[in-house]
Design a protein around this motif. Structure first.
Motif, PDB file in Angstrom:
ATOM      1  N   ALA A  95       0.810  -1.223   0.000  1.00  0.00           N
ATOM      2  CA  ALA A  95       0.000   0.000   0.000  1.00  0.00           C
ATOM      3  C   ALA A  95       0.844   1.274   0.000  1.00  0.00           C
ATOM      4  CB  ALA A  95      -0.941   0.004   1.193  1.00  0.00           C
ATOM      5  N   ASP A  96       2.134   1.144   0.273  1.00  0.00           N
ATOM      6  CA  ASP A  96       2.996   2.325   0.245  1.00  0.00           C
ATOM      7  C   ASP A  96       3.757   2.462  -1.066  1.00  0.00           C
ATOM      8  OD1 ASP A  96       4.744   0.209   0.500  1.00  0.00           O
ATOM      9  OD2 ASP A  96       5.834   1.016   2.223  1.00  0.00           O
ATOM     10  N   ASN A  97       3.348   1.734  -2.119  1.00  0.00           N
ATOM     11  CA  ASN A  97       4.046   1.795  -3.388  1.00  0.00           C
ATOM     12  C   ASN A  97       3.965   3.192  -3.999  1.00  0.00           C
ATOM     13  OD1 ASN A  97       3.936   1.499  -6.581  1.00  0.00           O
ATOM     14  ND2 ASN A  97       5.184  -0.174  -5.763  1.00  0.00           N
ATOM     15  N   GLY A  98       5.114   3.731  -4.382  1.00  0.00           N
ATOM     16  CA  GLY A  98       5.169   5.099  -4.876  1.00  0.00           C
ATOM     17  C   GLY A  98       4.477   5.301  -6.197  1.00  0.00           C
ATOM     18  N   ALA A 500      -1.016   4.262   1.342  1.00  0.00           N
ATOM     19  CA  ALA A 500      -0.976   4.216   2.805  1.00  0.00           C
ATOM     20  C   ALA A 500      -0.862   5.597   3.434  1.00  0.00           C
ATOM     21  CB  ALA A 500       0.189   3.331   3.248  1.00  0.00           C
ATOM     22  N   THR A 501      -0.166   6.501   2.774  1.00  0.00           N
ATOM     23  CA  THR A 501       0.035   7.823   3.366  1.00  0.00           C
ATOM     24  C   THR A 501      -1.276   8.556   3.580  1.00  0.00           C
ATOM     25  OG1 THR A 501       1.239   9.905   3.150  1.00  0.00           O
ATOM     26  CG2 THR A 501       0.372   8.960   1.117  1.00  0.00           C
ATOM     27  N   TYR A 502      -2.280   8.317   2.704  1.00  0.00           N
ATOM     28  CA  TYR A 502      -3.562   8.976   2.858  1.00  0.00           C
ATOM     29  C   TYR A 502      -4.427   8.282   3.903  1.00  0.00           C
ATOM     30  CZ  TYR A 502      -1.995  11.451  -1.223  1.00  0.00           C
ATOM     31  OH  TYR A 502      -1.247  12.214  -2.076  1.00  0.00           O
ATOM     32  N   ILE A 503      -4.261   6.997   4.058  1.00  0.00           N
ATOM     33  CA  ILE A 503      -4.944   6.291   5.137  1.00  0.00           C
ATOM     34  C   ILE A 503      -4.459   6.847   6.485  1.00  0.00           C
ATOM     35  CG2 ILE A 503      -5.295   4.060   6.253  1.00  0.00           C
ATOM     36  CD1 ILE A 503      -6.693   4.218   3.579  1.00  0.00           C
ATOM     37  N   THR A 504      -3.144   6.978   6.611  1.00  0.00           N
ATOM     38  CA  THR A 504      -2.557   7.459   7.861  1.00  0.00           C
ATOM     39  C   THR A 504      -2.954   8.903   8.159  1.00  0.00           C
ATOM     40  OG1 THR A 504      -0.664   5.977   7.576  1.00  0.00           O
ATOM     41  CG2 THR A 504      -0.401   7.815   9.108  1.00  0.00           C
ATOM     42  N   SER A 505      -2.848   9.756   7.155  1.00  0.00           N
ATOM     43  CA  SER A 505      -3.101  11.186   7.380  1.00  0.00           C
ATOM     44  C   SER A 505      -4.576  11.509   7.586  1.00  0.00           C
ATOM     45  CB  SER A 505      -2.557  12.007   6.213  1.00  0.00           C
ATOM     46  OG  SER A 505      -3.245  11.684   5.010  1.00  0.00           O
ATOM     47  N   SER A 506      -5.459  10.573   7.256  1.00  0.00           N
ATOM     48  CA  SER A 506      -6.891  10.835   7.400  1.00  0.00           C
ATOM     49  C   SER A 506      -7.390  10.662   8.831  1.00  0.00           C
ATOM     50  CB  SER A 506      -7.693   9.904   6.486  1.00  0.00           C
ATOM     51  OG  SER A 506      -7.732   8.579   7.006  1.00  0.00           O
ATOM     52  N   ASN A 507      -6.542  10.131   9.713  1.00  0.00           N
ATOM     53  CA  ASN A 507      -6.923   9.928  11.118  1.00  0.00           C
ATOM     54  C   ASN A 507      -8.190   9.092  11.269  1.00  0.00           C
ATOM     55  OD1 ASN A 507      -4.753  11.495  12.234  1.00  0.00           O
ATOM     56  ND2 ASN A 507      -5.865  13.365  11.632  1.00  0.00           N
ATOM     57  N   GLY A 508      -8.226   8.021  10.482  1.00  0.00           N
ATOM     58  CA  GLY A 508      -9.328   7.073  10.617  1.00  0.00           C
ATOM     59  C   GLY A 508     -10.518   7.329   9.725  1.00  0.00           C
ATOM     60  N   VAL A 509     -10.516   8.444   8.976  1.00  0.00           N
ATOM     61  CA  VAL A 509     -11.651   8.738   8.099  1.00  0.00           C
ATOM     62  C   VAL A 509     -11.611   7.862   6.850  1.00  0.00           C
ATOM     63  CG1 VAL A 509     -12.728  10.516   6.653  1.00  0.00           C
ATOM     64  CG2 VAL A 509     -11.889  11.086   8.944  1.00  0.00           C
ATOM     65  N   LEU A 510     -10.447   7.723   6.251  1.00  0.00           N
ATOM     66  CA  LEU A 510     -10.299   6.944   5.032  1.00  0.00           C
ATOM     67  C   LEU A 510      -9.891   5.518   5.401  1.00  0.00           C
ATOM     68  CD1 LEU A 510     -10.502   7.282   1.970  1.00  0.00           C
ATOM     69  CD2 LEU A 510      -8.091   7.919   1.928  1.00  0.00           C
TER      70      LEU A 510
END
Length: 516
Positions: A95-98, A500-510
């Motif tokens: 999920a962290d693939n660039g 993965a970066t957007y999953i992390t930065s969403s704080n549980g929303v995404l």
């Protein structure tokens, strides 16, 4: 108005040059900030032209992020010099693939450009209603195009139906079905309000048209297994007279044919030495590895090459081999190949006279984003699924007739082609299962190396079993058991993970997609 290839060139430059530190400081593309744009007709017209530039190879489609998400998981390409491409071929990407993140970023960026246009047409409509309607129709077409592509890659994803305020940056993902509803609504609006190719006129060659919108609608419905509507809109394109099969398959891809009768969504780019310099090479060409650069990212696979029927002229038109030569280059001697392949994509290889500044990667480019042959094959497939064998065979034969050089099979026998055996026998199957597989095979060959194969394989798995009969499992069987790609699992790999970066930065929303 200049033709759109020239506009695309300038807008591609604009879009790339603007990627400065200020661009990097913006919120992620899944949570795009609102663009500043005045609502006068001329400025909004420039924003509409910007949508055509969004197809530029450095911004969206024709780099590694496109091959990784649209081709490498399938069977028509193999990885070249970029070891990261192996992650997609053997299903070991994470999920962290660039490359996947880059695709996500650029697709949402382009949806943002569409929403800027759509959100601003209301003020223009007060003074120029006709222009506003055309702007909105083009904006909605491109929004549909990018959202359709997005949901094919990820399945569920955040749905951006307007340019968000700061409070709307962080939103939950929407299900595939809701994205498709917006795609269909946008395409129906575009179909109802876009001019035909003939109505646009010569000065507007390159614009999306009524037929373009109808053609993409047919494709959307085919992917959704709504065969009645797929055939309805494919019939509309075929009977509408805007587009037709270009008579010469090889020359269809020539940089000289950006606006051929078959190209329903032109995406061509024209090199301009006054603007392009330094590293302004074309990755679409460079990554395919011949011949000025030896670091190709992808090459056609043995599996694709071996799938052509004996004598099919499309093989020589599509596949460049170690024994082939490029007219005017290297004293017409064979071209040096990297050690790990014997093939290259001939659809991007043209005589040395086409090489601007004598550089292979500075050629003009004529990629295909939607073409008439695709629509004819959609009609054939939908007809077969509906039990209309006569139409299915008729449209399949139209593609094979052109492939033979606009000849019947009988004529190829009489001409002594393929040792007198003729080429591409006319298909006469009455069995739905057999005809289904024949149409799928024709799609693979006719549309080879044009970013269709992986999405086709994903949808095939929901339609048929390995022998083509009704059921599921076609792709699972092909990749896992026929090709031996034991790491493949359809439930996991039919869609890509949300970065993965957007999953992390969403704080549980995404929330991450299932199985990831």
């Amino acid at each position: 108005m200049k033709r759109l290839a020239y506009i695309n060139l300038l807008l591609a430059i604009w879009g790339t040059v603007s990627c400065s530190k200020s661009f990097l400081d913006k919120a992620p593309q899944a949570v795009l900030s609102t663009a500043t744009i005045t609502s006068d007709t001329s400025t909004l017209g420039m924003a509409v032209n910007r949508l055509y530039g969004s197809l530029a190879w450095r911004e969206y489609t024709l780099g590694r992020q496109q091959w990784s998400t649209h081709e490498l998981c399938a069977d028509d390409y193999i990885p070249g010099s970029d070891a990261n491409m192996n992650f997609f071929q053997n299903y070991s990407y994470q999920a962290d693939n660039g490359y996947v993140q880059q695709y996500w970023d650029r697709t949402y960026q382009n949806i943002h450009y569409c929403n800027v246009v759509i959100d601003n047409v209301g003020t223009v409509a007060k003074s120029a209603p006709a222009s506003a309607l055309l702007y909105e129709a083009q904006g909605k077409y491109f929004r549909a195009y990018y959202n359709f592509d997005l949901t094919n890659v990820f399945g569920d994803a955040p749905l951006r139906d307007h340019d968000p305020s700061a409070a709307e940056y962080n939103i939950v993902k929407s299900p595939h079905a809701d994205i498709i509803k917006l795609v269909i609504a946008d395409l129906k609006f575009a179909s109802a309000n876009l001019p035909t190719r003939q109505q646009w006129g010569t000065s507007n060659l390159g614009r999306v048209t009524k037929g373009t919108a109808q053609g993409l609608l047919a494709k959307v419905y085919l992917y959704e297994q709504d065969y009645t509507n797929a055939k309805l809109y494919a019939d509309s394109v075929i009977n509408g007279g805007e587009y037709s099969l270009y008579p010469n398959y090889r020359n269809l891809f020539s940089p000289d044919q950006l606006y051929s009768s078959e190209n329903m969504m032109p995406g061509g780019y024209i090199f301009n030495s006054a603007i392009w310099s330094g590293r302004w090479y074309n990755p679409y060409l460079q990554y395919q590895g011949l011949p000025a650069f030896a670091n190709g990212v992808i090459y056609p696979s043995d599996k694709l090459v071996n799938s052509y029927e004996s004598g099919d002229p499309r093989l020589a038109a599509t596949i460049f081999t170690k024994t082939d030569t490029i007219m005017g280059y290297n004293n017409n001697k064979p071209v040096a190949f990297p050690a790990n392949t014997s093939y290259a994509n001939k659809k991007v290889i043209w005589p040395f006279t086409y090489w601007n500044q004598s550089n292979f990667s500075f050629q003009n480019v004529n990629p295909m984003f939607l073409r008439y042959a695709d629509i004819v094959l959609i009609d054939a497939e939908a007809s077969n699924e509906l039990g209309n064998t006569a139409d299915a065979l008729k449209y399949l034969e139209q593609i094979r007739y052109r492939a033979r050089g606009n000849m019947t099979f009988t004529a190829t026998v009489a001409a002594g082609m393929n040792g007198g055996a003729g080429i591409l026998p006319q298909i006469t199957f009455n069995s739905k299962a057999q005809l289904r597989l024949a149409i799928w095979q024709e799609r693979r060959i006719e549309l080879a190396l044009e970013f269709n194969r992986w999405f086709d394989l994903v949808r095939y798995n929901k339609v048929a079993t390995a022998d083509g009969s009704n059921g599921t499992g076609y792709t699972e069987n092909l990749l896992k058991y026929v090709y031996g790609r034991t790491g493949f699992n359809y439930a996991r790999f039919s869609h890509f993970p949300i970065p993965a970066t957007y999953i992390t930065s969403s704080n549980g929303v995404l929330i991450q997609n299932n199985n990831w």
